[in-house]
Design a protein around this motif. Structure first.
Motif, PDB file in Angstrom:
ATOM      1  N   PRO A  48     -13.268 -66.207 -48.643  1.00 48.71           N
ATOM      2  CA  PRO A  48     -13.119 -65.796 -50.041  1.00 48.71           C
ATOM      3  C   PRO A  48     -11.719 -65.252 -50.340  1.00 48.71           C
ATOM      4  N   ILE A  49     -11.416 -65.109 -51.611  1.00 49.96           N
ATOM      5  CA  ILE A  49     -10.099 -64.627 -51.988  1.00 49.96           C
ATOM      6  C   ILE A  49      -9.895 -63.209 -51.454  1.00 49.96           C
ATOM      7  N   GLU A  50      -8.642 -62.794 -51.384  1.00 45.99           N
ATOM      8  CA  GLU A  50      -8.290 -61.526 -50.739  1.00 45.99           C
ATOM      9  C   GLU A  50      -9.015 -60.332 -51.342  1.00 45.99           C
ATOM     10  N   GLN A  51      -9.091 -60.270 -52.680  1.00 42.34           N
ATOM     11  CA  GLN A  51      -9.723 -59.106 -53.309  1.00 42.34           C
ATOM     12  C   GLN A  51     -11.201 -59.024 -52.937  1.00 42.34           C
ATOM     13  N   THR A  52     -11.860 -60.161 -52.897  1.00 42.14           N
ATOM     14  CA  THR A  52     -13.283 -60.185 -52.542  1.00 42.14           C
ATOM     15  C   THR A  52     -13.472 -59.870 -51.067  1.00 42.14           C
ATOM     16  N   THR A  53     -12.624 -60.434 -50.214  1.00 35.76           N
ATOM     17  CA  THR A  53     -12.707 -60.150 -48.779  1.00 35.76           C
ATOM     18  C   THR A  53     -12.543 -58.664 -48.516  1.00 35.76           C
ATOM     19  N   ARG A  54     -11.651 -58.021 -49.248  1.00 36.80           N
ATOM     20  CA  ARG A  54     -11.446 -56.579 -49.078  1.00 36.80           C
ATOM     21  C   ARG A  54     -12.737 -55.815 -49.368  1.00 36.80           C
ATOM     22  N   GLN A  55     -13.425 -56.201 -50.432  1.00 37.60           N
ATOM     23  CA  GLN A  55     -14.684 -55.533 -50.772  1.00 37.60           C
ATOM     24  C   GLN A  55     -15.743 -55.762 -49.697  1.00 37.60           C
ATOM     25  N   MET A  56     -15.793 -56.955 -49.150  1.00 39.32           N
ATOM     26  CA  MET A  56     -16.757 -57.273 -48.102  1.00 39.32           C
ATOM     27  C   MET A  56     -16.492 -56.442 -46.850  1.00 39.32           C
ATOM     28  N   GLU A 106     -17.573 -52.011 -42.984  1.00 37.25           N
ATOM     29  CA  GLU A 106     -17.050 -50.857 -42.255  1.00 37.25           C
ATOM     30  C   GLU A 106     -17.730 -49.565 -42.686  1.00 37.25           C
ATOM     31  N   GLY A 107     -18.160 -49.491 -43.937  1.00 39.52           N
ATOM     32  CA  GLY A 107     -18.866 -48.311 -44.408  1.00 39.52           C
ATOM     33  C   GLY A 107     -20.209 -48.120 -43.733  1.00 39.52           C
ATOM     34  N   GLU A 108     -20.819 -49.226 -43.308  1.00 40.08           N
ATOM     35  CA  GLU A 108     -22.116 -49.151 -42.639  1.00 40.08           C
ATOM     36  C   GLU A 108     -22.000 -49.190 -41.119  1.00 40.08           C
ATOM     37  N   ASN A 109     -20.806 -49.442 -40.605  1.00 39.90           N
ATOM     38  CA  ASN A 109     -20.598 -49.573 -39.156  1.00 39.90           C
ATOM     39  C   ASN A 109     -19.387 -48.753 -38.747  1.00 39.90           C
ATOM     40  N   GLU A 110     -19.569 -47.461 -38.750  1.00 37.34           N
ATOM     41  CA  GLU A 110     -18.475 -46.533 -38.454  1.00 37.34           C
ATOM     42  C   GLU A 110     -17.878 -46.826 -37.079  1.00 37.34           C
ATOM     43  N   GLY A 111     -16.554 -46.875 -37.037  1.00 38.54           N
ATOM     44  CA  GLY A 111     -15.853 -47.143 -35.792  1.00 38.54           C
ATOM     45  C   GLY A 111     -15.516 -48.608 -35.590  1.00 38.54           C
ATOM     46  N   SER A 112     -16.143 -49.496 -36.347  1.00 32.44           N
ATOM     47  CA  SER A 112     -15.836 -50.919 -36.266  1.00 32.44           C
ATOM     48  C   SER A 112     -14.874 -51.302 -37.388  1.00 32.44           C
TER      49      SER A 112
END
Length: 440
Positions: free
Chosen positions: A47-55, A60-66
């Motif tokens: 996906p485009i950069e802005q969408t990839t950033r959100q993904m 990362e918000g649900e997988n701390e440390g990853s």
């Protein structure tokens, strides 16, 4: 097409969410990562950069440390980067792919994904996907190889779009038959907007229009020619080339169609209201992305658009056939040092929190059933979305792709020769058969 549309390269300011500034970034280790067991690298054109950033933020918000170290390229630049990394054995952990030729080109560099899928979703994991996505995921595999070397995150139909304002003002319905198409084009001729805007400069666009025509002439026959069961000079295939020719000889396509590209030229004209019809696909709904601002009036809530299937052909199928398939899929390098984390990221992007962020932008239609945007901005936008996911995609059985890149180019070249008057439909079919002979 969005697949080949120019996309922004990830910028340095996105480093906080794991995006590198440009291709390669810091010198990669052999597996394409940075030697950190809690990081995976991701390279793609979509996906485009802005969408990839959100993904990435969602994962990362649900997988701390990853963390996910990602770069999004323009499509041509991505192909060069991927080839370079494959040849130097520095493949990213996760790579963007297309079914058929691109996946098969890197099959030896990729790990099978069925175990990852089964461990995440259970033994019935294939049931989560639209059937065309599962079918195309193994497109081009050698006989007896049932592995999945990539899995889709987005799917699509290819179809036509109408400017509903123009049709309403003219008191017209979208065409359902070839005669309707000719009649509507004649009715709309002489106005301020092109009746049927055909961006025939792009090889991918020529091919997807041809595949819609071919499957309406004789469902599935073109793929028999592709696998060598019948010749490309078969009457049904020649007829399909003839109807492509009629787009020009019957005055349906605009003058100079062979010189018009889809992105950015044609789509900008369509979004500005300067065309009544255009051949694109389900991805056009992204123009109404609820997360964007300053959306043009026609695209706001999809207020000015109506999708419809390519009209039926006289003597062909009684109903328009559904053509489509995978928009973008993901694979995992077999040399990844982080197979478990890579699997977790890939499946999250397909059907987890990352996938929800992807769907929220209406980047395209998801590869799995049951995912919908968390917000719709209009009833019409929601109706169009539901049309794609509930009615059209489950019926797609014909691929918008050819398996062989040589054959794909041969068909595109033949269609261009017809459009410019340099070849008859019979000559075009024979030219594709000559390429087919080298593959056989």
């Amino acid at each position: 097409m969005k697949l080949r549309k120019s996309l922004a390269v990830a910028v340095a300011g996105a480093a906080a969410v794991g995006l590198t500034a440009c291709a390669g970034g810091a010198a990669p280790t052999q597996n394409g990562g940075e030697g950190d067991a809690d990081t995976v690298t991701f390279r793609s054109w979509s996906p485009i950069e802005q969408t990839t950033r959100q993904m990435i933020e969602a994962f990362e918000g649900e997988n701390e440390g990853s963390s996910i170290d990602a770069t999004i390229f323009n499509y041509p630049e991505y192909l060069v980067d991927l080839q370079s990394r494959a040849s130097s054995n520095t493949m990213p952990d996760i790579v963007g792919l297309q079914p058929g030729a691109l996946t098969q080109q890197y099959r030896d560099n990729l790990m099978p994904l069925q175990d990852c899928a089964a461990e995440t979703w259970g033994d019935d994991w294939q049931d989560r996907f639209y059937p065309i996505g599962i079918e195309q995921s193994r497109m081009g595999n050698p006989e007896g190889d049932e592995n999945f070397y990539s899995l889709p995150i987005l799917t699509q139909t290819v179809n036509l779009w109408a400017n509903s304002n123009i049709f309403d003002d003219a008191g017209l319905e979208v065409p359902k038959t070839w005669d309707d198409l000719k009649s509507v084009t004649e009715e709309l001729s002489g106005g301020d907007a092109a009746p049927f805007l055909l961006p025939a400069k792009d090889s991918w666009l020529r091919n997807v229009v041809f595949l819609q025509i071919a499957n309406n002439v004789s469902p599935g026959t073109v793929y028999e020619a592709e696998d060598g069961t019948i010749p490309w000079t078969d009457p049904a295939i020649v007829e399909a080339f003839s109807y492509w020719s009629k787009l020009f000889s019957d005055g349906i396509a605009q003058d100079g169609a062979i010189g018009l590209d889809a992105y950015p030229s044609a789509v900008n004209q369509f979004e500005a209201g300067n065309a009544a019809m255009i051949p694109l696909g389900a991805w056009w709904i992204q123009q109404s992305d609820p997360t964007k601002s300053d959306i043009p009036p026609l695209s706001e809530g999809m207020s000015g658009y109506e999708p419809f299937l390519f009209p039926t052909i006289p003597g062909g199928a009684s109903e328009s056939q559904f053509v489509g398939g995978i928009d973008v899929s993901l694979g995992i390098s077999k040399n990844t040092a982080n197979p478990d984390l890579a699997c977790k990221v890939l499946t999250d992007f397909i059907a987890g929190s990352g996938a929800q962020k992807l769907v929220n932008t209406m980047n395209d239609v998801p590869a799995v059933t049951g995912l919908s945007p968390e917000e719709f901005t209009s009833e019409k936008q929601e109706e169009i979305w539901n049309l794609f996911v509930d009615e059209w995609l489950p019926q797609v059985q014909y691929s918008r792709y050819f398996e062989s890149p040589k054959l794909d180019q041969a068909v595109a070249d033949a269609l261009a020769a017809i459009a410019t008057g340099d070849a008859t439909p019979e000559e075009a079919a024979a030219s594709v058969q000559s390429v087919q002979d080298t593959l056989n």
